[in-house]
Design an enzyme around this catalytic site. Structure first.
Site, PDB file in Angstrom:
ATOM      1  CG  HIS A 185      -2.267   0.656   0.955  1.00  0.00           C
ATOM      2  ND1 HIS A 185      -2.608   1.874   1.487  1.00  0.00           N
ATOM      3  CD2 HIS A 185      -3.334   0.264   0.214  1.00  0.00           C
ATOM      4  CE1 HIS A 185      -3.823   2.218   1.100  1.00  0.00           C
ATOM      5  NE2 HIS A 185      -4.292   1.256   0.327  1.00  0.00           N
ATOM      6  CG  HIS A 285      -6.319  -0.161  -8.138  1.00  0.00           C
ATOM      7  ND1 HIS A 285      -6.966   1.041  -7.930  1.00  0.00           N
ATOM      8  CD2 HIS A 285      -5.929  -0.589  -6.917  1.00  0.00           C
ATOM      9  CE1 HIS A 285      -6.950   1.337  -6.635  1.00  0.00           C
ATOM     10  NE2 HIS A 285      -6.335   0.363  -6.005  1.00  0.00           N
TER      11      HIS A 285
END
Length: 382
Positions: A185, A285
């Protein structure tokens, strides 16, 4: 056919929708959002309306090029996310005009269904072994989890050990064949990313996502050399020119362009083809809504190098409303044995619950991601 109106909507939990109307009564939907900046993106869509009104919506390449090049300044998260939503809506219109799913207008499908994964663990991952087992029992063959909480550039090994324990719990509860994607992340900096990547090898992860931020893309080759795990990244890149630099830098095995950030269907199809030439896989994504997911599936359908699709049903961000709340044809988004069928209806393949969209827009959301700090008070990457 001419574009007559462009409508924008803010809908929970954190999304922005675009609706483009035409003089022939055909309407297209897109998802234009940059999480935490949804209102700014939709204002950018409204700014672009002057280029759209009275234009022929079937001239998608020309409209895309106009929005990207004619305004002089280009690129970046806000402008490209606005273009993304508009582009999706234009493809939706075109598919409905020809009464075909979008992928049929892009050369047709090269697969019959698409593998999907589910999220477990939340922002501060916990109980992931149990959660992953539940997903396995639901039919999923892979999950993704956040690897860590906040990590400083050099941090303690007890945090590394905690990551290893969580991943070990999934591997033990779900078996060796189960896919585990581990998302750093962007919270991890290069010194600790190399350590963590090396130690995670024993669990045979499906991939490591964003081991470092893309502004440090020259470090991907160094991290890749430290482990034998596929490296994935790309959600914070916005154009084929961004991905050109990434592919040239090397070290990345899977690219993750977001169809609501990286120029929509038109641009991501080109990005995917570039990646295929580098023998790099595609895994779009999509922690977003149903329109973005439908757009992803249309691109996945046509791309040989597409390997797995993110989706946000059940993700921890979705508070108040979720993906299928906005969908009238829910049966087309059912997951079976870890796969979803390709879109079946004309256009993007999602029938939007317009009434709910209008209701949500009356009380617009203002979603922001949390602000994290380290123990010393300095800002931590979220």
């Amino acid at each position: 056919m001419k574009i007559t109106k462009v409508n924008t909507y803010l809908v929970r939990p954190r999304w922005g929708f675009v609706e483009i109307e035409t003089d022939e009564g055909i309407t297209g939907w897109g998802e234009a959002v940059l999480e935490g900046h949804a209102g700014t993106v939709l204002r950018c869509v409204e700014e672009m309306e002057d280029y759209l009104l009275q234009a022929d919506p079937s001239r998608i390449e020309d409209i895309w090029t106009t929005l990207y090049r004619a305004g002089f300044y280009r690129g970046g998260g806000i402008m490209m996310s606005a273009i993304s939503g508009i582009d999706q809506a234009l493809w939706d219109i075109k598919g409905k005009l020809f009464q075909a799913p979008v992928y049929e207008l892009m050369g047709g499908a090269c697969r019959d269904k698409m593998r999907v994964y589910s999220w477990v663990g939340g922002d501060r991952p916990s109980d992931v072994g149990k959660a992953a087992r539940e997903k396995l029992e639901e039919g999923f063959t892979a999950v993704k989890m956040n690897a860590t909480e906040e990590l400083q550039m050099i941090d303690s090994y007890d945090k590394i050990d905690a990551v290893l324990e969580r991943v070990a719990a999934i591997r033990e509860s779900c078996g060796r064949a189960f896919g585990i994607a581990i998302d750093f992340h962007g919270r991890v900096h290069k010194p600790m990313a190399k350590v963590l990547a090396k130690k995670l090898e024993e669990f045979d992860p499906m991939f490591l996502e964003e081991p470092v931020l893309c502004e440090n893309m020259e470090a991907f080759s160094e991290i890749a050399a430290a482990c034998n795990i596929p490296i994935a990244t790309g959600e914070r890149l916005y154009s084929r020119w961004d991905f050109k630099r990434l592919l040239h830098a090397g070290g990345v095995d899977i690219i993750q362009p977001d169809l609501s950030h990286a120029g929509g269907i038109t641009e991501v199809k080109k990005i995917a083809s570039m990646a295929e030439a580098y023998d790099v896989a595609l895994a779009p994504h999509c922690p977003l809504g149903p329109i973005a997911l439908a757009a992803c599936l249309n691109v996945d359908a046509t791309c040989y190098n597409a390997v797995i699709q993110e989706q946000s049903i059940g993700i921890h961000y979705n508070v108040g409303k979720s993906v299928l709340d906005y969908v009238n044809n829910r049966e087309d988004f059912e997951f079976t044995d870890g796969f979803v069928k390709l879109p079946r209806k004309p256009g993007l393949g999602v029938e939007v619950n317009r009434e709910l969209v209008e209701e949500e827009n009356r009380t617009p959301h203002n979603w922001k991601n949390p602000v994290w700090r380290h123990a010393d008070g300095s800002i931590a990457e979220w």
